[in-house]
Design a protein around this motif. Structure first.
Motif, PDB file in Angstrom:
ATOM      1  N   ASN B  81     -45.641  11.616  14.237  1.00  0.00           N
ATOM      2  CA  ASN B  81     -46.180  12.795  13.545  1.00  0.00           C
ATOM      3  C   ASN B  81     -46.788  13.773  14.547  1.00  0.00           C
ATOM      4  O   ASN B  81     -47.607  14.608  14.190  1.00  0.00           O
ATOM      5  CB  ASN B  81     -47.178  12.409  12.449  1.00  0.00           C
ATOM      6  N   ARG B  82     -46.383  13.627  15.771  1.00  0.00           N
ATOM      7  CA  ARG B  82     -46.785  14.531  16.861  1.00  0.00           C
ATOM      8  C   ARG B  82     -48.300  14.602  17.050  1.00  0.00           C
ATOM      9  O   ARG B  82     -48.819  15.635  17.483  1.00  0.00           O
ATOM     10  CB  ARG B  82     -46.172  15.924  16.667  1.00  0.00           C
ATOM     11  N   MET B  83     -49.016  13.533  16.732  1.00  0.00           N
ATOM     12  CA  MET B  83     -50.428  13.486  17.095  1.00  0.00           C
ATOM     13  C   MET B  83     -50.520  13.382  18.613  1.00  0.00           C
ATOM     14  O   MET B  83     -51.553  13.666  19.207  1.00  0.00           O
ATOM     15  CB  MET B  83     -51.125  12.281  16.458  1.00  0.00           C
ATOM     16  N   SER B  84     -49.437  12.945  19.222  1.00  0.00           N
ATOM     17  CA  SER B  84     -49.405  12.821  20.683  1.00  0.00           C
ATOM     18  C   SER B  84     -49.496  14.182  21.370  1.00  0.00           C
ATOM     19  O   SER B  84     -49.778  14.248  22.562  1.00  0.00           O
ATOM     20  CB  SER B  84     -48.119  12.118  21.106  1.00  0.00           C
ATOM     21  N   ASP B  85     -49.291  15.255  20.618  1.00  0.00           N
ATOM     22  CA  ASP B  85     -49.396  16.597  21.204  1.00  0.00           C
ATOM     23  C   ASP B  85     -50.756  16.828  21.848  1.00  0.00           C
ATOM     24  O   ASP B  85     -50.880  17.626  22.762  1.00  0.00           O
ATOM     25  CB  ASP B  85     -49.219  17.684  20.126  1.00  0.00           C
ATOM     26  N   PHE B  86     -51.791  16.144  21.323  1.00  0.00           N
ATOM     27  CA  PHE B  86     -53.144  16.419  21.810  1.00  0.00           C
ATOM     28  C   PHE B  86     -53.467  15.672  23.090  1.00  0.00           C
ATOM     29  O   PHE B  86     -54.492  15.920  23.709  1.00  0.00           O
ATOM     30  CB  PHE B  86     -54.181  16.061  20.736  1.00  0.00           C
TER      31      PHE B  86
END
Lengths: 289, 281
Positions: B81-86
Motif C-alpha cells: 500500500n506504498r507505506m514504504s514511500d515514507f
C-alpha cells in the motif's frame, strides 16, 4: 551494608533536590516581595486606569499598560502563525538531511542573538526601510522576530514527540499529508504549542531593547489610535523612570508599581493561555474531537 | 521513495504461473490474482532488503507471510500500500499490480491506493479521539459527509470487527480507554469502515494476549468472506490456523510460496522445513 549506603545516597540526593527547589522558590518570593514592598503603596485603581500627570511624578500608567498589551498581542499574532507553519514544514514536509539540520541550528542560534541587535534590525527595516515609523506595528514585528525561534523550536519538538504510528494510521486510511497534519497531528500538539506561546508572551512583554527604537516613547499625551501610533510600554517606562527621571523621590516608587503591574499583566495573559490549554487537554482526553 | 525504471516496456501481466528462483512452477491458477508482484527489489540506502520477489495474492483468501526477523516480510507488505514511500532513501524496482493496474503508475495516487488497500499495524494505534470519532475520521476524509451515513457505517464496521457489543454504550468515550485487544479490533473496524478491497495485517497480534489473539484470528477468518487478506506473522501456528497460502521469506528472498497445507506438511525447500520445524528463526 551496601543497601544502607544506597539508601543513604538516595536520601542525600532527595535532600539536595529539595534544597534546590526551596532555594529557587525563595528567590522568586524574594523578588515578588521586594517589588510589593517598594511599589505597593502607589498601587490603586487610578494608578492602573489613569494617564500620567505632572511630568510623570504622579497619576497612572494606563497608556503604558495598554501599549504593552497591544505589543504583546500583535507580536504573538505575527509570530505564532508563521512559527507554527515553519515548524510544520520543517518536521512534516521538509526533506530530512543536512539542510534541515542547518536550518534548525540557525533557528536555535537566532534565539541566542542579543535582543538589541533585533532592535537595530527593526529600526533599519521596519521603521526606516518599510516606513512604518516608530509604531506599534514596527515594535510588534520586531518583537515577533525575537520570539519566533522559541515558537518554531518548541512547536517542532511537539510535532516530533507525536509517534510516527499516528501518522501511519491516518495515511493508511487514505488521508493526505495535510489531512493528517490538520486532523491528527496538530490537535495532539496544541497543548505544547500553547506552552510555547505562553513563553513567547512572557518574553515579548518583558523585552525593552527591541522596542527601544521601534515603538516605545517616554511620554505620549494620548492613547494610541492605530497600529501606526507610537506607544508607551511598561518595560521602557520603568527603564526611563529609573534612568532619566527628574524627580526620583516620586518616580522610583512608580517604577516599582509599574513592575508589579507588568508582572501581573504577564501572569494574566499567560493564565488565559493556560486556561485554553487545560480546556483543550481535558476535552481531548475525555471525548476528543 | 525512488522508483527505478528497469525496463521501458509495460509490465507483462499476462502470465498466470509463478516460478521460484529455481524456475519451478508453484501454483497454477486459473483465477486472476488480486495483487500480482513481479521481480520486486527493494533497497534501503545500498542494502537490498528484498530480492526478486514474485508472488500472487488471491482474492478473498488469506495469505500469510512468515520468516525470521529481518527477512523483509514487513517491508514487503508495506510496499503493497506504498507505506514504504515514507522510508527515507529507499528505492524500489519491479512491478506490483492491483487488479492489473500498476500501483507505481504516477496516475495512481498512493492516497487512492490506500483507500483500496487498508492496513492494520503491529501495535494498536487508535487516535486519541472517541471510539466513534476513530471510525468517523476515516469516513470523513474519504468524502462521506452525511452524519447519518457515518453513524450507520461506523456501527456496521464495529459489528463486523466483533467489537460493537462491547462498546455500544460508550461510543463517545476515548478509544484509549479500551484494552489492547479491543483497540486492535477498533483499528480493524476503522480500516473496514472505508470498505477496502485488501487488508494488510502487519503482525496484528504481536502485542496481544492469547485470548485477544484468538479473537483476532477468528475475526480474520470471518473477514475473509469480504476482503483479500495478507498477514505477516511470527507465529507459525497462526499462519497454519488462518491462512490459505503461505509465503516463506528468508533474508529478503521468497523461498517458498504455496498453499499453506503444502508448505507446512510437505515443504519443497530444505530451509522452509528447517524454519517451520523450529531449527532456526
Amino acid at each position: 551494608m551496601k543497601m544502607q549506603a544506597k539508601s543513604l545516597r538516595q536520601y542525600a540526593a532527595f535532600l539536595m533536590v529539595r534544597a534546590v527547589f526551596l532555594f529557587t522558590s525563595f528567590i522568586l518570593l524574594l523578588i515578588t516581595g521586594f517589588l510589593l514592598l517598594k511599589g505597593a503603596k502607589v498601587l490603586s485603581f487610578d494608578f492602573i486606569f489613569k494617564m500620567p500627570e505632572n511630568s510623570m511624578t504622579a497619576g497612572g500608567i494606563f497608556p503604558a499598560i495598554l501599549g504593552t498589551f497591544y505589543l504583546v498581542v500583535m507580536s504573538i499574532i505575527f509570530s505564532a502563525i508563521p512559527g507554527i507553519a515553519c515548524a510544520i514544514y520543517l518536521n512534516e514536509y521538509g526533506p530530512k538531511g543536512w539542510i534541515s539540520t542547518m536550518i534548525r541550528t540557525s533557528i536555535n542560534n537566532l534565539s541566542g542573538v542579543p535582543s538589541i541587535v533585533f532592535g537595530l534590525f527593526g529600526l533599519a527595516v521596519f521603521v526606516k526601510k518599510l516606513g512604518f515609523g516608530v509604531s506599534i506595528l514596527s515594535g510588534s514585528l520586531t518583537l515577533s522576530i525575537v520570539i519566533l525561534p522559541v515558537i518554531i523550536s518548541s512547536t517542532r519538538e511537539a510535532l516530533m514527540a507525536i509517534p510516527q504510528s499516528m501518522r501511519e494510521a491516518s495515511m493508511a486510511l487514505g488521508a493526505t499529508k495535510w489531512e493528517t497534519v490538520w486532523n491528527i497531528i496538530l490537535p495532539q500538539a496544541t497543548p505544547s504549542i500553547l506552552t510555547a506561546i505562553i513563553i513567547g508572551i512572557g518574553r515579548a512583554a518583558g523585552e525593552t531593547a527591541p522596542i527601544l527604537f521601534t515603538a516605545a516613547v517616554f511620554y505620549s499625551k494620548e492613547l494610541p489610535r492605530s497600529i501606526f501610533s507610537e506607544v508607551m510600554a511598561l518595560p521602557y517606562h520603568i527603564y526611563a523612570l529609573v534612568t532619566e527621571g527628574t524627580a526620583p523621590q516620586s518616580q522610583i516608587p512608580i517604577a516599582y508599581g509599574a513592575s508589579i503591574v507588568l508582572l501581573f499583566l504577564v501572569i494574566i495573559i499567560s493564565l488565559s493561555a493556560i486556561y485554553i490549554r487545560q480546556k483543550h487537554r481535558s476535552a481531548y482526553a475525555k471525548i476528543g474531537h | 521513495m525512488l522508483r527505478l525504471d528497469t525496463n521501458k516496456n509495460k509490465p507483462d501481466f499476462s502470465s498466470t504461473e509463478i516460478r521460484d528462483p529455481l524456475n519451478r512452477v508453484h501454483i497454477d491458477v486459473s483465477q486472476q490474482p488480486k495483487i500480482r508482484v513481479r521481480n520486486l527489489d527493494f533497497y534501503y540506502d545500498e542494502n537490498q532488503t528484498l530480492k526478486k520477489i514474485n508472488m500472487d495474492i488471491y482474492e478473498k483468501k488469506v495469505t500469510a507471510i512468515i520468516g525470521p526477523s529481518g527477512c523483509g516480510k514487513s517491508t514487503f507488505i508495506r510496499i503493497l500500500n506504498r507505506m514504504s514511500d515514507f522510508a527515507a532513501s529507499s528505492k524500489v524496482r519491479g512491478e506490483i499490480s492491483l487488479e492489473r493496474r500498476d500501483i507505481f503508475d504516477p496516475e495512481f495516487s498512493p492516497v487512492e491506493l490506500r483507500k483500496r488497500v487498508g492496513m492494520v499495524f503491529q501495535k494498536p494505534n487508535p487516535f486519541p479521539k472517541s471510539i466513534f470519532e476513530n471510525i468517523a475520521y476515516g469516513l470523513r476524509i474519504n468524502g462521506v459527509k452525511n452524519s447519518h451515513e457515518i453513524e450507520q457505517r461506523a456501527v456496521k464496521s464495529l459489528k463486523r470487527a466483533a467489537l460493537y457489543e462491547e462498546v455500544k454504550d460508550r461510543l463517545k468515550e476515548s478509544a484509549l480507554s479500551l484494552s489492547g485487544g479491543q483497540q486492535q479490533r477498533l483499528c480493524i473496524a476503522r480500516c473496514i469502515a472505508i470498505e477496502p478491497e485488501v487488508i494488510l495485517f502487519d503482525e496484528p497480534c504481536a502485542s496481544l494476549d492469547p485470548i485477544s489473539t484468538a479473537k483476532i484470528e477468528e475475526l480474520i477468518l470471518e473477514l475473509k468472506k469480504y476482503y483479500t487478506i495478507v498477514i505477516v506473522t511470527h507465529n507459525m501456528q497462526q499462519a497454519l490456523r488462518v491462512s490459505d497460502y503461505t509465503a516463506f521469506f528468508l533474508m529478503g528472498e521468497l523461498i517458498e510460496f504455496n498453499e499453506t497445507k503444502k508448505v507446512f506438511e510437505n515443504p519443497s525447500d530444505k530451509r522452509t522445513e528447517d524454519y517451520i520445524t523450529g531449527r532456526f528463526g
